[in-house]
Design a protein around this motif. Structure first.
Motif, short mmCIF file in Angstrom:
data_model
loop_
_atom_site.label_atom_id
_atom_site.label_comp_id
_atom_site.label_asym_id
_atom_site.label_seq_id
_atom_site.Cartn_x
_atom_site.Cartn_y
_atom_site.Cartn_z
N GLY A 49 0.78 -1.23 0.00
CA GLY A 49 0.00 0.00 0.00
C GLY A 49 0.81 1.27 0.00
O GLY A 49 0.30 2.34 0.36
N LEU A 50 2.10 1.16 -0.40
CA LEU A 50 2.93 2.36 -0.45
C LEU A 50 2.82 3.02 -1.82
O LEU A 50 2.40 2.41 -2.79
CB LEU A 50 4.40 2.01 -0.16
CG LEU A 50 4.72 1.40 1.21
CD1 LEU A 50 6.23 1.28 1.39
CD2 LEU A 50 4.09 2.17 2.35
N GLU A 51 3.21 4.30 -1.87
CA GLU A 51 3.24 5.02 -3.15
C GLU A 51 4.42 4.50 -3.97
O GLU A 51 5.41 4.00 -3.42
CB GLU A 51 3.44 6.53 -2.89
CG GLU A 51 2.34 7.18 -2.04
CD GLU A 51 0.98 7.06 -2.71
OE1 GLU A 51 -0.01 6.79 -1.99
OE2 GLU A 51 0.91 7.18 -3.95
N ALA A 52 4.32 4.70 -5.30
CA ALA A 52 5.44 4.32 -6.19
C ALA A 52 6.70 5.04 -5.73
O ALA A 52 6.67 6.25 -5.45
CB ALA A 52 5.09 4.72 -7.62
N GLY A 53 7.79 4.31 -5.57
CA GLY A 53 9.08 4.90 -5.19
C GLY A 53 9.27 5.08 -3.70
O GLY A 53 10.40 5.29 -3.23
N GLN A 54 8.19 4.96 -2.91
CA GLN A 54 8.31 5.22 -1.45
C GLN A 54 9.22 4.18 -0.80
O GLN A 54 10.09 4.50 0.00
CB GLN A 54 6.91 5.19 -0.81
CG GLN A 54 6.85 5.74 0.60
CD GLN A 54 5.43 5.78 1.15
OE1 GLN A 54 4.45 5.39 0.50
NE2 GLN A 54 5.29 6.25 2.38
N GLY A 55 9.06 2.89 -1.18
CA GLY A 55 9.88 1.83 -0.60
C GLY A 55 11.34 2.02 -0.97
O GLY A 55 12.23 1.91 -0.10
N GLU A 56 11.59 2.34 -2.22
CA GLU A 56 12.98 2.53 -2.67
C GLU A 56 13.64 3.70 -1.93
O GLU A 56 14.78 3.61 -1.48
CB GLU A 56 13.01 2.79 -4.19
CG GLU A 56 12.57 1.61 -5.06
CD GLU A 56 11.06 1.38 -5.08
OE1 GLU A 56 10.62 0.41 -5.71
OE2 GLU A 56 10.30 2.16 -4.43
N GLU A 57 12.86 4.76 -1.75
CA GLU A 57 13.38 5.96 -1.04
C GLU A 57 13.74 5.58 0.39
O GLU A 57 14.80 5.93 0.90
CB GLU A 57 12.27 7.02 -1.05
CG GLU A 57 12.73 8.47 -0.90
CD GLU A 57 11.52 9.41 -0.97
OE1 GLU A 57 10.81 9.40 -2.00
OE2 GLU A 57 11.26 10.08 0.06
N LEU A 58 12.88 4.82 1.03
CA LEU A 58 13.13 4.42 2.42
C LEU A 58 14.36 3.52 2.51
O LEU A 58 15.20 3.67 3.40
CB LEU A 58 11.90 3.71 2.98
CG LEU A 58 10.71 4.62 3.32
CD1 LEU A 58 9.40 3.83 3.31
CD2 LEU A 58 10.93 5.31 4.65
N SER A 59 14.49 2.60 1.55
CA SER A 59 15.64 1.68 1.57
C SER A 59 16.95 2.44 1.41
O SER A 59 17.96 2.10 2.03
CB SER A 59 15.51 0.62 0.46
OG SER A 59 14.35 -0.14 0.67
N THR A 60 16.88 3.52 0.63
CA THR A 60 18.10 4.34 0.45
C THR A 60 18.43 5.06 1.75
O THR A 60 19.58 5.15 2.17
CB THR A 60 17.85 5.38 -0.68
OG1 THR A 60 17.36 4.69 -1.82
CG2 THR A 60 19.12 6.13 -1.02
N ALA A 61 17.36 5.53 2.44
CA ALA A 61 17.58 6.30 3.68
C ALA A 61 18.07 5.40 4.80
O ALA A 61 19.01 5.70 5.52
CB ALA A 61 16.27 6.98 4.09
N THR A 62 17.40 4.23 4.98
CA THR A 62 17.82 3.32 6.06
C THR A 62 17.42 1.89 5.71
O THR A 62 16.24 1.60 5.53
CB THR A 62 17.20 3.73 7.41
OG1 THR A 62 17.33 2.62 8.31
CG2 THR A 62 15.73 4.08 7.32
N SER A 63 18.39 1.01 5.63
CA SER A 63 18.14 -0.37 5.13
C SER A 63 17.21 -1.15 6.08
O SER A 63 16.56 -2.09 5.68
CB SER A 63 19.47 -1.12 5.01
OG SER A 63 20.07 -1.18 6.30
N THR A 64 17.10 -0.70 7.36
CA THR A 64 16.31 -1.49 8.33
C THR A 64 14.89 -0.93 8.50
O THR A 64 14.22 -1.24 9.48
CB THR A 64 17.01 -1.46 9.71
OG1 THR A 64 17.10 -0.07 10.11
CG2 THR A 64 18.40 -2.08 9.66
N TRP A 65 14.43 -0.11 7.55
CA TRP A 65 13.13 0.57 7.74
C TRP A 65 11.97 -0.41 7.95
O TRP A 65 11.01 -0.12 8.64
CB TRP A 65 12.83 1.51 6.57
CG TRP A 65 12.56 0.85 5.25
CD1 TRP A 65 13.50 0.42 4.35
CD2 TRP A 65 11.29 0.54 4.66
NE1 TRP A 65 12.89 -0.15 3.25
CE2 TRP A 65 11.53 -0.08 3.41
CE3 TRP A 65 9.96 0.74 5.04
CZ2 TRP A 65 10.52 -0.51 2.54
CZ3 TRP A 65 8.93 0.30 4.19
CH2 TRP A 65 9.22 -0.30 2.97
#
Ligand SMILES: O=P(O)(O)OC[C@@]1(O)O[C@H](CO)[C@@H](O)[C@@H]1O
Ligand SMILES: [Mn+2]
Length: 451
Positions: free
Chosen positions: A417-433
């Motif tokens: 249920g995330l927006e397009a790109g939201q998961g990728e952005e989070l993974s870049t910010a912190t791998s343990t999100w």
């Protein structure tokens, strides 16, 4: 109860420890043995208590239970086959049928073992095997191996609980002349408090102390950015619409809260439930807990009753006022506690309609279902490796008894249920999100699948 899960076509594979290095792999390799070791230590530390209460018979039972659990830990650590349950309890047959289903699904060439099978299944199975070790060894069969951690978590959170109860009593006094916008604002705050209460989970901390220190209300603004999906408005719409505008025949309905952890998190849920009644957003609350100790800190009937008793007997007047009000709700039947066996079976919620039709039918009569925590979220979406942009209602795979909202901090690597790109952005910010518990969702799905 029919054990065989409904096969949902097109769902991605289940999270599993067969993927070396995955969070499931690290959980089963490291955290579950740590939890089992703490359980063994707890039983051993209570040896004198068992002797005082039951004499030599208690000591022998303690020894047998420890031997059972040591064998279980060895099976887990050496990736042995999952074994049928032998305690003859009511749910044992369903568990053993589920094992047969899992074996047929995996095929004879891949025996159902700890690292080869779905993570959700073997983790739930471990907690049921812990219970088997107790139930097979009276007179220690009623001993709650997680009680010390759960009750200590409540006691260590006293300052936060006092602050939250004080807030609730002030809100209660203001509700008589409260505007809709003020009520909505309070609902949003208490949904977030209940969400973040889910950080206090003793499974993710492998039993390490995990209580709430500061006032939960003070940190909401700083945590706002960590709420990845916030459907609080949809929750308000469902409840406010049911409340009607005073002229209509509509009346507020029942809200069911599928509980997660005891301790501070349970208090956040009790305060939210109190607010829903006091604000006229619900006329009845049903709480759903576990029928035996589960995932270290999950709520049982004993935890529920003890928490309300402790709160009502507190020497802080607002904490006590809340507890007294909660006892009154229970006495009047406005609140009730339930612990259906389904919540401690291996099934995910896509199977509920077929495996526990009575429970599914009961949930259908609720105006809104609130599901607390990470394990419930994993069961809502089947613990599958979904793409993050998968719509929530698709991941529910047909589980639509009523409008539902998950209040969950992320402690397992599944999130939809995330927006397009939201998961990728989070993974870049912190791998343990997805696994740190630092992020959360307030994720809603209406029952008619408009979402
Ligand atoms: O349901 P809760 O209490 O929020 O969390 C329970 C849980 O997160 O503990 C483990 C942490 O990885 C997971 O196996 C499980 O989902
Ligand atoms: Mn839990």
């Amino acid at each position: 109860m029919d054990a065989n899960p409904v096969l949902f076509q097109g769902a991605p594979p289940s999270l599993s420890a067969k993927y070396e290095g995955s969070f499931a792999y690290l959980t089963i390799r490291d955290r579950l043995p740590t939890i089992l070791t703490k359980v063994i230590d707890t039983i051993h530390r209570n040896k004198n208590k068992f002797f005082e209460e039951y004499g030599e018979e208690g000591v022998q039972a303690e020894k047998r239970a420890i031997s059972f659990l040591s064998k279980l830990r060895n099976e887990l650590q050496t990736d042995k086959r999952v074994l049928p349950l032998t305690d003859g309890q009511e749910d044992a047959e369903t568990w053993n049928s589920y094992l047969q289903y899992q074996q047929s699904h995996q095929g004879e060439l891949s025996p159902v073992s700890w690292f080869s099978s779905p993570w959700l299944y073997v983790e739930c199975y471990m907690y049921r095997r812990i219970q088997e070790a107790l139930w097979l060894n009276p007179p220690v069969n009623e001993f709650d191996v997680f009680w010390e951690g759960k009750s200590q978590s409540f006691l260590d959170s006293t300052a936060a609980i006092t602050a939250l109860c004080t807030h609730m009593e002030l809100v209660r006094r203001g509700l008589t002349h409260s505007s809709d916008s003020h009520t909505l604002d309070q609902l949003f705050k208490l949904l977030q408090v209940s969400l973040w209460g889910n950080k206090c989970d003793l499974s993710i901390s492998a039993g390490q102390e995990n209580s709430q220190k500061g006032s939960p209300l003070d940190s909401l603004d700083s945590l706002r950015a960590f709420v990845l999906v916030n459907h609080s408005k949809q929750v308000w719409s469902v409840l406010a619409a049911a409340r009607g505008d005073g002229q209509g025949q509509r009346s507020p309905g029942r809200v069911d809260i599928v509980l997660d952890n005891a301790g501070f998190e349970l208090v956040t849920d009790l305060v939210l439930a109190d607010f829903l009644i006091a604000a006229g957003l619900a006329t009845e609350i049903r709480f759903h807990g576990k029928s035996f100790p589960w995932f270290v800190s999950d709520v049982t009937a004993r935890d529920f009753e003890w928490t309300i008793l402790q709160t009502s007997a507190a020497n802080h007047k607002w904490m006590s006022a809340c507890g007294v009000q909660w006892k009154r709700y229970l006495k009047e039947g406005v609140w009730s506690y339930h612990d259906h066996a389904f919540w401690t079976l291996p099934h995910d919620f896509g199977d509920m309609a077929s495996s526990a039709p009575d429970l599914y039918a009961s949930l259908r009569s609720a105006r809104l279902l609130l599901f607390k925590g990470d394990l419930n979220y994993r069961k809502l979406v089947g613990d599958r490796d979904w793409p993050h942009t998968t719509p929530f209602h698709l991941a529910l795979r047909g589980f639509h008894p009523a409008p539902l909202c998950s209040l969950r901090t992320l402690k397992a690597n599944v999130q939809v249920g995330l927006e397009a790109g939201q998961g990728e952005e989070l993974s870049t910010a912190t791998s343990t999100w997805m696994t740190s518990g630092s992020y959360g969702v307030i994720q809603f799905c209406s029952s008619d699948r408009e979402q």
